[in-house]
Scaffold this motif. Structure first.
Motif, mmCIF file in Angstrom:
data_model
loop_
_atom_site.group_PDB
_atom_site.id
_atom_site.type_symbol
_atom_site.label_atom_id
_atom_site.label_comp_id
_atom_site.label_asym_id
_atom_site.label_seq_id
_atom_site.Cartn_x
_atom_site.Cartn_y
_atom_site.Cartn_z
ATOM 1 N N ILE A 12 6.654 9.726 -10.522
ATOM 2 C CA ILE A 12 5.553 8.910 -10.012
ATOM 3 C C ILE A 12 4.600 9.766 -9.195
ATOM 4 C CG2 ILE A 12 4.982 7.006 -8.449
ATOM 5 C CD1 ILE A 12 7.576 5.631 -9.359
ATOM 6 N N ASP A 13 5.146 10.642 -8.382
ATOM 7 C CA ASP A 13 4.318 11.556 -7.588
ATOM 8 C C ASP A 13 3.434 12.408 -8.489
ATOM 9 O OD1 ASP A 13 3.238 13.192 -5.643
ATOM 10 O OD2 ASP A 13 5.130 14.085 -5.030
ATOM 11 N N ARG A 14 3.995 12.910 -9.595
ATOM 12 C CA ARG A 14 3.252 13.808 -10.469
ATOM 13 C C ARG A 14 2.187 13.109 -11.311
ATOM 14 N NH1 ARG A 14 8.426 16.057 -10.394
ATOM 15 N NH2 ARG A 14 9.124 14.978 -12.277
ATOM 16 N N LEU A 15 2.157 11.788 -11.303
ATOM 17 C CA LEU A 15 1.066 11.079 -11.977
ATOM 18 C C LEU A 15 -0.286 11.426 -11.352
ATOM 19 C CD1 LEU A 15 2.634 7.538 -12.473
ATOM 20 C CD2 LEU A 15 2.084 9.201 -14.258
ATOM 21 N N ASN A 16 -0.258 11.903 -10.113
ATOM 22 C CA ASN A 16 -1.484 12.299 -9.424
ATOM 23 C C ASN A 16 -1.587 13.818 -9.279
ATOM 24 O OD1 ASN A 16 -2.708 9.661 -8.737
ATOM 25 N ND2 ASN A 16 -0.788 9.371 -7.625
ATOM 26 N N ALA A 17 -1.049 14.521 -10.265
ATOM 27 C CA ALA A 17 -1.031 15.980 -10.183
ATOM 28 C C ALA A 17 -2.425 16.585 -10.111
ATOM 29 C CB ALA A 17 -0.276 16.560 -11.381
ATOM 30 N N GLY A 18 -3.421 15.912 -10.664
ATOM 31 C CA GLY A 18 -4.782 16.449 -10.642
ATOM 32 C C GLY A 18 -5.548 16.151 -9.375
ATOM 33 N N LEU A 19 -4.959 15.383 -8.462
ATOM 34 C CA LEU A 19 -5.634 15.012 -7.224
ATOM 35 C C LEU A 19 -5.411 16.083 -6.161
ATOM 36 C CD1 LEU A 19 -7.061 12.840 -5.444
ATOM 37 C CD2 LEU A 19 -4.790 11.908 -4.988
ATOM 38 N N ASP A 20 -6.439 16.383 -5.395
ATOM 39 C CA ASP A 20 -6.327 17.345 -4.293
ATOM 40 C C ASP A 20 -5.654 16.651 -3.106
ATOM 41 O OD1 ASP A 20 -6.551 19.258 -2.347
ATOM 42 O OD2 ASP A 20 -8.742 19.398 -2.420
ATOM 43 N N LYS A 21 -4.326 16.580 -3.152
ATOM 44 C CA LYS A 21 -3.595 15.854 -2.120
ATOM 45 C C LYS A 21 -3.667 16.539 -0.762
ATOM 46 C CE LYS A 21 -0.256 13.646 -5.184
ATOM 47 N NZ LYS A 21 1.174 13.497 -5.514
ATOM 48 N N MET A 81 2.802 1.849 -8.749
ATOM 49 C CA MET A 81 4.134 1.810 -9.338
ATOM 50 C C MET A 81 5.242 2.034 -8.313
ATOM 51 S SD MET A 81 3.534 3.952 -12.864
ATOM 52 C CE MET A 81 5.283 3.942 -13.220
ATOM 53 N N SER A 82 4.908 2.561 -7.154
ATOM 54 C CA SER A 82 5.917 2.861 -6.140
ATOM 55 C C SER A 82 6.740 1.640 -5.757
ATOM 56 C CB SER A 82 5.240 3.418 -4.887
ATOM 57 O OG SER A 82 4.588 4.638 -5.154
ATOM 58 N N ALA A 122 0.845 -1.200 0.000
ATOM 59 C CA ALA A 122 0.000 0.000 0.000
ATOM 60 C C ALA A 122 0.881 1.251 0.000
ATOM 61 C CB ALA A 122 -0.924 0.001 1.215
ATOM 62 N N HIS A 123 0.751 2.060 -1.026
ATOM 63 C CA HIS A 123 1.623 3.213 -1.242
ATOM 64 C C HIS A 123 1.247 4.417 -0.377
ATOM 65 C CE1 HIS A 123 -1.453 5.523 -3.429
ATOM 66 N NE2 HIS A 123 -1.850 4.340 -3.891
ATOM 67 N N GLY A 124 2.094 5.433 -0.449
ATOM 68 C CA GLY A 124 1.874 6.670 0.278
ATOM 69 C C GLY A 124 1.231 7.751 -0.571
ATOM 70 N N LEU A 125 1.140 8.954 0.009
ATOM 71 C CA LEU A 125 0.479 10.080 -0.649
ATOM 72 C C LEU A 125 1.185 10.484 -1.938
ATOM 73 C CD1 LEU A 125 -1.850 12.174 -0.218
ATOM 74 C CD2 LEU A 125 -0.168 13.634 0.922
ATOM 75 N N ALA A 179 -4.226 7.561 -9.379
ATOM 76 C CA ALA A 179 -4.202 6.978 -10.722
ATOM 77 C C ALA A 179 -3.478 5.636 -10.745
ATOM 78 C CB ALA A 179 -3.521 7.953 -11.676
ATOM 79 N N PRO A 180 -4.061 4.693 -11.488
ATOM 80 C CA PRO A 180 -5.255 4.785 -12.331
ATOM 81 C C PRO A 180 -6.565 4.413 -11.630
ATOM 82 C CG PRO A 180 -4.101 2.752 -12.826
ATOM 83 C CD PRO A 180 -3.298 3.449 -11.765
#
Length: 278
Positions: free
Chosen positions: A184-193, A44-45, A36-39, A68-69
């Motif tokens: 890898i972090d930027r793959l979720n650039a559209g998410l409100d982290k 892919m992590s 289970a990955h982090g924020l 994502a995905p």
């Protein structure tokens, strides 16, 4: 050079009743390891862990809902749904028990799963995280010192274009891997982290009485240069977990699994052997 090819990977998508969809990948066979990955990550992590374990274990890597995905209803996921997604995934894959390996945010998933469904976890690895177990009320002077210095260190890292979830030593020694971490972090650039971060922090209210309820063996790993989760806080929480081992890695930041993959894998390997997960 390897004499045999790596085990094949199969991918899938678990549809949840509320409309979320969980992307997962399964590689290898044998006793199950659930990653289970982090924020700052997604499935892919774990690219440095899957090849190390897949010849002997069923390795399951998934993206939390909203990362994502995977998808989720609304603009951002509710981390309170993560443990339920985890159990649903194990059920979907017809896996009764697994060793859960959670990095940072993944530790919230791991702690909540361990407390709500203790029979499903053979072991729990908490990598640079205490999850929903709080160390703020334990009156540890080392934690207070960490809080006093962390922001200045973080600002310096950012000024030098170093990802604060890694560290300066890693960025200098492994610039290519440091770049990959950021990609890898930027793959979720559209998410409100920031919304997700606030949500998991609001869940971090569990105290020693909850730590004492964790029934499975636990391995806690921390990087001594971590400015995201206090290394001293991890040690403070560990004192209340019945069956726990703590490993501190010097000159390493918040992502030991990525920065020092070979060492991380060896620590997990030793833990798995010690608890007899074969």
């Amino acid at each position: 050079m390897r004499d045999t090819p790596l085990p094949a990977t199969r991918t899938g998508r678990l549809e949840r009743p509320d409309g979320a969809a969980i992307h997962y990948e399964v590689t290898g066979s044998g006793p199950a390891l659930l990653f289970a990955h982090g924020l700052g990550g997604n499935h892919m992590s774990w690219w440095q862990q899957i090849p190390a374990f897949a010849e002997r274990f069923t390795c399951i890597a998934f993206s939390h809902r909203g990362f994502a995905p995977s998808t989720c209803p609304g603009a951002a996921p509710d981390p309170r749904d993560y443990a339920g997604d985890t159990i649903a995934l194990l059920d979907h894959l017809k896996i009764e028990r697994a060793v859960f390996i959670g990095q940072s945010m993944g530790g919230w998933t791991g702690i909540e799963t361990a407390l709500a469904h203790p029979q499903r976890l053979a072991g729990l690895v908490l990598a640079c995280t205490t999850g929903s177990l709080s160390f703020d009320g334990l009156d540890d002077p080392e934690v207070a010192d960490w809080y006093a210095s962390r922001e200045a260190i973080r600002e310096k890292l950012l000024a030098e274009n170093v990802h604060p979830a890694t560290g300066a030593v890693f960025a200098e020694a492994e610039p290519g891997l440091h770049q990959l971490y950021g990609m890898i972090d930027r793959l979720n650039a559209g998410l409100d982290k920031e919304s997700v971060r606030a949500a998991i922090w609001s869940m971090r209210k569990r105290g020693p009485e909850d730590a004492a309820r964790i029934a499975c063996p636990v391995l806690m790993i921390t990087g001594e240069d971590d400015i995201v989760i206090a290394p001293a806080g991890i040690r403070a929480v560990a004192r209340h977990i019945p069956d726990v081992r703590v490993c501190s890695v010097p000159a390493t930041g918040h992502s030991v699994y990525f920065e020092r993959a070979a060492l991380f894998n060896a620590l997990v390997e030793d833990f798995i052997a010690e608890i007899g997960w074969r």
